[in-house]
Write a protein that holds these residues in place. Structure first.
Motif, short mmCIF file in Angstrom:
data_model
loop_
_atom_site.label_atom_id
_atom_site.label_comp_id
_atom_site.label_asym_id
_atom_site.label_seq_id
_atom_site.Cartn_x
_atom_site.Cartn_y
_atom_site.Cartn_z
N GLU A 144 -37.42 -8.92 26.71
CA GLU A 144 -37.04 -8.89 28.13
C GLU A 144 -38.01 -9.74 28.95
O GLU A 144 -37.59 -10.45 29.88
N ILE A 145 -39.29 -9.69 28.60
CA ILE A 145 -40.29 -10.48 29.30
C ILE A 145 -40.01 -11.97 29.11
O ILE A 145 -39.99 -12.74 30.08
N TRP A 146 -39.78 -12.38 27.88
CA TRP A 146 -39.56 -13.81 27.61
C TRP A 146 -38.25 -14.30 28.23
O TRP A 146 -38.19 -15.42 28.76
N GLN A 147 -37.23 -13.47 28.17
CA GLN A 147 -35.96 -13.88 28.79
C GLN A 147 -36.09 -14.00 30.30
O GLN A 147 -35.51 -14.90 30.92
N MET A 148 -36.88 -13.10 30.90
CA MET A 148 -37.09 -13.19 32.34
C MET A 148 -37.93 -14.40 32.72
O MET A 148 -37.70 -15.04 33.76
N LEU A 149 -38.90 -14.74 31.88
CA LEU A 149 -39.67 -15.96 32.12
C LEU A 149 -38.74 -17.17 32.20
O LEU A 149 -38.92 -18.06 33.04
N SER A 150 -37.76 -17.19 31.33
CA SER A 150 -36.81 -18.30 31.28
C SER A 150 -35.84 -18.26 32.46
O SER A 150 -35.60 -19.29 33.11
N ASP A 151 -35.29 -17.08 32.75
CA ASP A 151 -34.18 -16.98 33.71
C ASP A 151 -34.64 -16.80 35.17
O ASP A 151 -33.99 -17.30 36.09
N SER A 152 -35.73 -16.05 35.36
CA SER A 152 -36.14 -15.71 36.72
C SER A 152 -37.65 -15.47 36.77
O SER A 152 -38.11 -14.32 36.82
N PRO A 153 -38.46 -16.53 36.75
CA PRO A 153 -39.91 -16.34 36.76
C PRO A 153 -40.42 -15.55 37.96
O PRO A 153 -41.40 -14.82 37.85
N MET A 154 -39.74 -15.66 39.10
CA MET A 154 -40.16 -14.90 40.28
C MET A 154 -40.05 -13.39 40.03
O MET A 154 -40.90 -12.61 40.48
N THR A 213 -42.05 -23.83 28.43
CA THR A 213 -41.06 -23.21 27.52
C THR A 213 -39.63 -23.47 27.98
O THR A 213 -38.71 -22.78 27.54
N ASN A 214 -39.42 -24.48 28.82
CA ASN A 214 -38.07 -24.67 29.36
C ASN A 214 -37.07 -25.20 28.33
O ASN A 214 -35.87 -25.25 28.61
N GLY A 215 -37.54 -25.57 27.14
CA GLY A 215 -36.62 -25.95 26.09
C GLY A 215 -36.25 -24.80 25.16
O GLY A 215 -35.47 -24.99 24.21
N MET A 216 -36.78 -23.61 25.45
CA MET A 216 -36.60 -22.48 24.55
C MET A 216 -35.45 -21.58 24.99
O MET A 216 -35.17 -21.41 26.17
N THR A 217 -34.82 -20.96 23.99
CA THR A 217 -33.86 -19.87 24.19
C THR A 217 -34.42 -18.64 23.50
O THR A 217 -34.96 -18.75 22.39
N PHE A 218 -34.30 -17.47 24.13
CA PHE A 218 -34.94 -16.26 23.62
C PHE A 218 -33.91 -15.21 23.24
O PHE A 218 -32.94 -14.99 23.96
N PHE A 219 -34.18 -14.53 22.10
CA PHE A 219 -33.30 -13.48 21.60
C PHE A 219 -34.12 -12.31 21.08
O PHE A 219 -35.20 -12.51 20.51
N GLN A 220 -33.61 -11.10 21.24
CA GLN A 220 -34.15 -9.94 20.54
C GLN A 220 -33.42 -9.87 19.21
O GLN A 220 -32.19 -9.75 19.15
N SER A 221 -34.17 -9.98 18.10
CA SER A 221 -33.53 -10.07 16.80
C SER A 221 -34.52 -9.82 15.68
O SER A 221 -35.72 -10.08 15.81
N ASP A 222 -34.01 -9.34 14.58
CA ASP A 222 -34.76 -9.30 13.33
C ASP A 222 -34.97 -10.74 12.85
O ASP A 222 -34.15 -11.63 13.09
N PHE A 223 -36.08 -10.98 12.16
CA PHE A 223 -36.44 -12.34 11.76
C PHE A 223 -35.42 -12.98 10.84
O PHE A 223 -35.19 -14.20 10.89
#
Length: 296
Positions: A80-90, A175-185
């Protein structure tokens, strides 16, 4: 060698250079921030999509700052932290600032325990973000049975919201080139294709059973997944236990023959976990060396 296995490409080590990136966003046990640039120097000089399926603090990812990549971890509040960094840093900044003011509104340890209790009652990214910045040494411990986060309050005051905001915007850019997922490796690594790069930094056998998900993690399943990726022509780099106690303790790990083509040692400095366990005692005899294994 099977007919569909790709021949390893020629590689000159220490050619994929990145300068050190010292601005930490999240604290995390096993954080590679101080020597991420050294790890990256052993990456292939060119590759397509970058994958990091044990993301943690994201130190290697942010130091690399890939043009295209996928970051993942099994811990949902962390992602959730990483996805928020990507989608809404504020929003990330607001999460931190509100809890920073809570910590300062009364006795520090009491207020910290309140935030920790809120997280444990309903695990979420907003509380975890602040706990990672304010817990003791960034050593986040999770109870095996129910995932209860147990790390006490740190001795130092967490950085102020203005300093944290500057870090958020810097990390958002890197990290603006990254996409983030919650997932097993396994699902993430299985998605990588020929010419992609996967960097794995799984829980360490000797020290990191306290991490969320580490209790059910097995190296055997990771090795099997890496073997499939190698067969497809994916570059895989694995950080794994090397030696502890300034070389006096070698960690015994059974590695499948032929899976990795090269191995290097990375000096990680003094153990973060031992610093937490010894509560300020000197650590001259606690230098850690990691092994960096490469399928190419």
């Amino acid at each position: 060698m099977s007919s569909n296995q790709q021949q390893p490409l020629p590689l000159t080590f220490n050619q994929n250079q990145r300068p050190p990136f010292k601005t930490q966003l999240l604290k995390w046990v096993g954080n590679k921030q101080r020597y991420a640039h050294e790890i990256i120097s052993y990456f292939p000089e060119s590759f397509d999509t970058y994958y990091e399926p044990f993301l943690g603090s994201g130190a290697v990812m942010a130091t690399l700052a890939p043009a295209k990549g996928v970051g993942s971890d099994v811990l949902e509040p962390l992602m959730e932290i990483w996805q928020m960094l990507s989608d809404s840093p504020m929003t990330l900044i607001e999460w931190y600032e509100s809890r920073w003011h809570i910590l300062r509104s009364g006795d520090k340890k009491t207020m910290y325990e309140k935030i920790k209790a809120d997280y444990n009652s309903k695990p979420n990214g907003a509380d975890l973000l602040f706990l990672l910045r304010s817990c003791y040494g960034g050593v986040v411990r999770f109870r095996k049975d129910d995932g209860y986060m147990s790390t006490p309050c740190g001795v130092h005051d967490p950085i102020n919201p203005q300093s944290f905001a500057r870090r958020v915007y810097l990390w958002h850019e890197r990290t603006n080139g990254m996409t983030f997922f919650q997932s097993d490796f396994e699902a993430i690594i299985d998605h990588a294709k020929q010419g992609d790069l996967v960097y794995c930094d799984p829980p360490y056998k000797d020290t990191q059973a306290i991490l969320y998900g580490a209790q059910t993690f097995t190296l055997a399943r990771l090795f099997t997944t890496i073997a499939r990726a190698k067969e497809r022509g994916v570059f895989v780099v694995l950080s794994i236990d090397g030696s502890k106690k300034t070389g006096k303790k070698q960690i015994d790990i059974s590695i499948p023959n032929g899976l990795f083509e090269n191995e290097v040692s990375v000096n990680c400095g003094k153990s973060m976990l031992r610093r937490f366990q010894k509560l300020g005692e000197t650590l001259e005899d606690e230098v850690v060396t990691d092994r960096l294994l490469l399928t190419y």
